[in-house]
Design an enzyme around this catalytic site. Structure first.
Site, PDB file in Angstrom:
ATOM      1  CG  HIS A   1      -1.053   3.000   8.363  1.00 54.76           C
ATOM      2  ND1 HIS A   1      -1.493   2.102   9.306  1.00 54.76           N
ATOM      3  CD2 HIS A   1       0.173   2.574   7.986  1.00 54.76           C
ATOM      4  CE1 HIS A   1      -0.573   1.171   9.484  1.00 54.76           C
ATOM      5  NE2 HIS A   1       0.466   1.435   8.695  1.00 54.76           N
ATOM      6  CD  GLU A   2       2.028   4.092   5.121  1.00 52.04           C
ATOM      7  OE1 GLU A   2       3.098   3.989   5.743  1.00 52.04           O
ATOM      8  OE2 GLU A   2       1.286   3.121   4.883  1.00 52.04           O
TER       9      GLU A   2
ATOM     10  CG  HIS B   1       4.016   3.996  10.293  1.00 51.13           C
ATOM     11  ND1 HIS B   1       4.070   3.119  11.358  1.00 51.13           N
ATOM     12  CD2 HIS B   1       3.509   3.288   9.252  1.00 51.13           C
ATOM     13  CE1 HIS B   1       3.600   1.933  10.960  1.00 51.13           C
ATOM     14  NE2 HIS B   1       3.253   2.019   9.698  1.00 51.13           N
TER      15      HIS B   1
ATOM     16  N   GLY C   1       0.808  -1.214   0.000  1.00 46.01           N
ATOM     17  CA  GLY C   1       0.000   0.000   0.000  1.00 46.01           C
ATOM     18  C   GLY C   1       0.836   1.256   0.000  1.00 46.01           C
ATOM     19  CB  ALA C   2       1.617   3.761   1.513  1.00 45.94           C
ATOM     20  CG  MET C   3       8.113   2.544   3.034  1.00 47.13           C
ATOM     21  SD  MET C   3       7.889   1.254   4.298  1.00 47.13           S
ATOM     22  CE  MET C   3       8.976   1.870   5.561  1.00 47.13           C
ATOM     23  CD  GLU C   4       6.473   2.780   7.971  1.00 47.22           C
ATOM     24  OE1 GLU C   4       5.775   2.426   7.013  1.00 47.22           O
ATOM     25  OE2 GLU C   4       6.883   1.986   8.840  1.00 47.22           O
ATOM     26  CG  ASN C   5      10.220   5.535   2.814  1.00 46.09           C
ATOM     27  OD1 ASN C   5      10.682   4.463   3.143  1.00 46.09           O
ATOM     28  ND2 ASN C   5       9.384   5.682   1.798  1.00 46.09           N
TER      29      ASN C   5
END
Ligand code: ARG
Ligand code: ZN
Length: 876
Positions: free
Chosen positions: A297-298, A301, A261-265
């Protein structure tokens, strides 16, 4: 190669600072890294060698404290680099070359369309440079990106912008600095010809933060909702958790090729385009809701994951369970709390419960893994969120806030464990969670068996609850859990009674009581019940358990109509429908009990009901979920009776459905309010029932709704019902509509995914043949995960009756696809396996055919760890 929690050792070396310089090129990127290393005082001393992770890297140069190393001073292996006898403090410089264009696994640095981007969680950073690629090594990153400004005008990384210059050869060099130490899995870069949609957010303390969403040109008009969601999330986290954003800028990039879905970098969230891009004409209400939830959500994080991260990957739920809980609560606050809870529990039951009873069952904090990518699961995410939710509910809002404040204060900047989190809940909340901790270490869904009786003479109601958790792989014996059971007692008028436990002198106010279950059997005596109550058990789904109580049909209809708890009204309706459907399967009948239609009619006629909630109540349990309730899944029987029940609703309640449909068609323009989305959901559900029954007026309405093209929610709903229509003539109209849909949306990849998925999910008997033809369609590609999920995933996981065809064609098809995909993208291949891991639940013939496919896969040489782990565990 199994990794075990019990083998955890702190790292021998720490990295305080990293400088990276990437000379970006699609075919050959050069990565220069300088690591400032120091021996970890908290670790036991090894043999003095430094061992760095690294995969698919071509090492070109290596030096220590400025001196080039001779080949004798280091050793290069497939997946790591050993540097012999390094001093306690040192500077290690390496130069490697990588090929992003060849990277079809989409881990590390890869190409998506014309852009370069990264995905490092969990262990992708080791495909970029040699490093201590583990989350308990937290370093400050400075990054320089060098690229041809014509091809890659936008160059992004984590943290804050730190200047740029043009090099003598005309390339541009852009610098980024992230002041917050972070693990390598949060590293990211993006390079491409992108446009930014900009806004800004002023934090509670008054800092103005520029917010940018970067997209490919042409998509600028699809970022509005994501941006609004981001701003709401930033505000919410300040208000609810006291968490402010901490960098000078916040960037988001939407990418077309993305494994999840996605990434919280840190400071640079990278998203699957599906969770950013939306306009009413291209995206459904569910898509909009998904965007709001994932963007939040991201963002969340940043505190739960980035500022406080995981010590090791067994602690994944520390950040994921907590962050899912936070995004669920955010969405509940933005929309309807009741409907959100229903959606979340439906997902938990549909995905996590089966996982918990299957061959891949694992605790929220797993004990071991072969491939960590296989543990981004419904158990770690969704059950993990339930475990946080139970603690939040046990503490209540004020004490929970105190406990999270303590957590943020105590562990900021550290890599910690789920146990550290629970300790804060205990201390901040002032309660003992010793027994509760078992929720983290014990796999399996507990079952609660409830029995009761009523003594009219004394007005005493007795409830006995037994808990039992079935054994799971590696955990034959289970211990009793601490389970909060929310109980309401409903009187004959539908009002809540006071729940006065024996020993209490005063009756409490009428309403829900939370009973604590700790022993294998618990008995409760409730006093002062003038009449026999109907128990409303597990209100709000107060714990992730399977509840069993011998309700009569009358009691279920009664609760469905009267329970003060909205969740349990819905749950009663589901149980009722499930009973009717399973009885129809058992009796091999398509006759529908009149009492069931009466209950549906009554619900439909309630004009005061929230349409969104009503739509949930009137939705039949899915074929997949019904299958889970049977000892042996009867694929065809379930499909047949579910279709028959839908048709019976459509014909038996045609007038009521028409009235509701008419009421939901609003003349006003499109909006995303809860009320408007609820009206669309309810209207489309009514339409689907009518069309299923072959209702002439309904068919006409569906066609009109499709032709109107008002918004994607209504278009897709209409198209789906037309395609599923029982008669040939309408089915032909559906085909025509499908062709028109393709023509119109051929240039919109996310809409085209819907076009593929609709066909893959069709219950028509020739669906497999069609899916096979679609593999050859010019728009299909095995290297695009969204497309793979839309066609192959939708067929295998979203079309039980056709995938599980008795001739085994679906299984052979999936086996073939997995073997094609595994060398390209092991993560995607492994995810597609899921429906076949359930083989034990089917009849002998299907079992045998699924096993044959699993065995065939297992025999293949050079299988990825991802696929190997799932297949071998499924066959054990
Ligand atoms: N941390 C990301 C999220 O939950 C997901 C990363 C998934 N990574 C993976 N290897 N499957 O938002
Ligand atoms: Zn997450």
């Amino acid at each position: 190669p199994v990794t075990r929690l019990s083998d955890y050792q702190p790292p021998e070396f720490l990295i305080d600072d990293v400088s990276l310089r990437l000379e970006l090129d699609a075919e050959q990127t050069a990565v220069d890294a300088e690591l400032s290393l120091r021996r970890n005082p908290a670790a036991t001393r090894g043999n003095g060698d430094l061992r760095l992770d690294g995969e698919h890297l071509a090492l070109e140069a290596i030096s220590l404290n400025g001196r080039a190393l001779t080949p004798a001073e280091y050793q290069l292996e497939d997946d790591h680099l050993l540097v012999h006898r390094v001093p306690d403090r040192c500077r290690l410089q390496t130069r490697v070359r990588i090929n992003p264009a060849e990277n079809t696994a989409l881990e590390g640095l890869y190409v998506s369309g014309g852009m370069l981007c990264t995905q490092c969680e969990a262990e992708g950073f080791r495909r970029i440079t040699y490093f201590l690629d583990r989350p308990d090594v937290m370093a400050r990153f400075r990054v320089s990106l060098v690229a041809d400004p014509a091809r890659y005008p936008v160059l992004l990384s984590n943290g804050n912008p730190a200047g740029e210059e043009t090099l003598a050869d005309g390339r541009r060099c852009v610098h980024w600095e992230d002041p917050f130490p972070k693990p390598s899995y949060l590293f990211a870069i993006v390079a491409g010809d992108l446009v930014a949609v900009e806004d800004r957010f002023t934090t509670a303390s008054g800092r103005a933060i520029p917010l940018c969403i970067y997209v490919e040109p042409g998509n600028e008009d699809k970022c509005d909702h994501a941006m609004r969601s981001l701003i709401k999330a930033m505000r919410w986290d300040e208000e609810r958790y006291g968490r402010e954003y901490d960098l000078d800028v916040f960037n988001i990039v939407a990418v077309s090729h993305f494994n999840m879905g996605a990434m919280e970098n840190k400071g640079l969230n990278v998203f699957n385009a599906k969770y950013i891009l939306a306009r009413p004409e291209t995206a459904t209400d569910a898509d909009f809701a998904g965007i709001e939830g994932v963007v939040a959500h991201e963002y969340f994080h940043n505190w739960t994951g980035n500022r406080i991260t995981c010590r090791d990957w067994f602690q994944l739920s520390l950040k994921e369970g907590l962050t899912v809980y936070r995004d669920q609560e955010f969405s509940a606050d933005m929309g309807s709390r009741g409907v959100k809870r229903i959606e979340d529990v439906r997902l938990l039951r549909a995905r996590q419960f089966p996982e918990d009873s299957g061959p891949m069952a694992h605790p929220v904090r797993p004990d071991s893994y072969i491939e960590i990518n296989n543990f981004y699961t419904a158990t770690v995410y969704e059950k993990g969120a339930e475990v946080v939710r139970m603690q939040a509910n046990l503490l209540g809002p004020e004490r929970f806030r105190k406990a999270t404040d303590l957590y943020f204060e105590r562990f900021d900047g550290q890599a910690v464990t789920t146990d550290d989190f629970v300790a804060c809940m205990e201390e901040g909340g002032g309660i003992d969670l010793t027994q509760f901790r078992r929720w983290y270490s014990q796999a399996g869904t507990p079952q609660l068996d409830c029995e009761d009786d009523y003594d009219a003479a004394t007005g005493t109601y007795r409830l006995e609850v037994r808990q039992h958790t079935p054994s799971t792989p590696g955990q034959p014996e289970k211990q009793p859990l601490h389970i909060p059971l929310a109980l309401g007692l409903v009187d004959a008028e539908g009002r809540d009674m006071p729940v006065q436990l024996a020993g209490e002198s005063q009756p409490p106010a009428p309403g829900t009581r939370i009973l604590a279950l700790r022993q294998p059997v618990e008995r409760f005596e409730i006093l002062g019940c003038a009449t026999r109550p109907v128990p409303s058990l597990l209100r709000g789904f107060s714990a992730p358990v399977q509840l069993c109580y011998p309700y009569t049909e009358e009691q279920l209809s009664f609760l469905m109509a009267h329970d003060s708890d909205g969740f349990n009204r819905w749950d009663a309706a589901q149980t009722l429908a499930q009973r009717v459907l399973l009885a129809m399967v058992d009796d091999a009948t398509t006759a529908v009990p009149a009492s069931f239609l009466d209950a549906f009619r009554e619900a439909l006629q309630d004009e005061t009901a929230d349409p969104a909630l009503l739509a949930e109540v009137l939705t039949l349990p899915s074929e997949g979920y019904l299958g889970e309730q049977m000892t042996v899944v009867d694929v065809d029987g379930i499909h047949r009776v579910r279709q028959a029940l839908a048709a019976a609703i459509g014909s038996g309640l045609a007038a009521e459905l028409q009235a509701v449909y008419a009421r939901t068609r609003s003349e006003e323009g499109f909006d995303l309010s809860h009320a408007a989305m609820g009206r669309r959901a309810l209207g489309n559900l009514c339409l689907a029932y009518l069309v299923r029954a072959g209702d002439a007026q309904g068919l006409e309405q569906a066609q009109r709704q499709f032709d109107g093209q008002a918004n994607m929610t209504d278009v897709i709903a209409a198209l789906r019902t037309l395609l599923e229509a029982p008669d040939a003539e309408t089915a032909a109209a559906g085909e025509q509509a499908l062709a028109g849909f393709y023509e119109r949306w051929a240039d919109e990849p996310l809409v085209l995914d819907k076009w593929f998925a609709l066909q893959a999910q069709s219950s028509r008997p020739d669906t497999l043949a069609r899916v096979e033809r679609l593999l050859e369609h010019p728009a299909f590609s095995l290297t695009n995960p969204n497309r793979v999920r839309a066609l192959i995933g939708a067929f295998a996981s979203g079309n039980p009756v056709r995938f599980h065809a008795a001739d085994g064609g679906g299984y052979r098809f999936l086996g073939d696809r997995i073997l094609e995909l595994d060398p390209l993208n092991p993560q995607i291949a492994s995810r597609l396996l899921y429906p076949m891991t359930r083989w034990r639940r089917y009849d002998a013939g299907r079992q045998q055919q699924m096993r044959a496919q699993l065995e065939r896969i297992l025999e293949v040489e050079g299988l990825s760890n991802d696929v190997y782990e799932v297949v071998s565990k499924s066959l054990e």
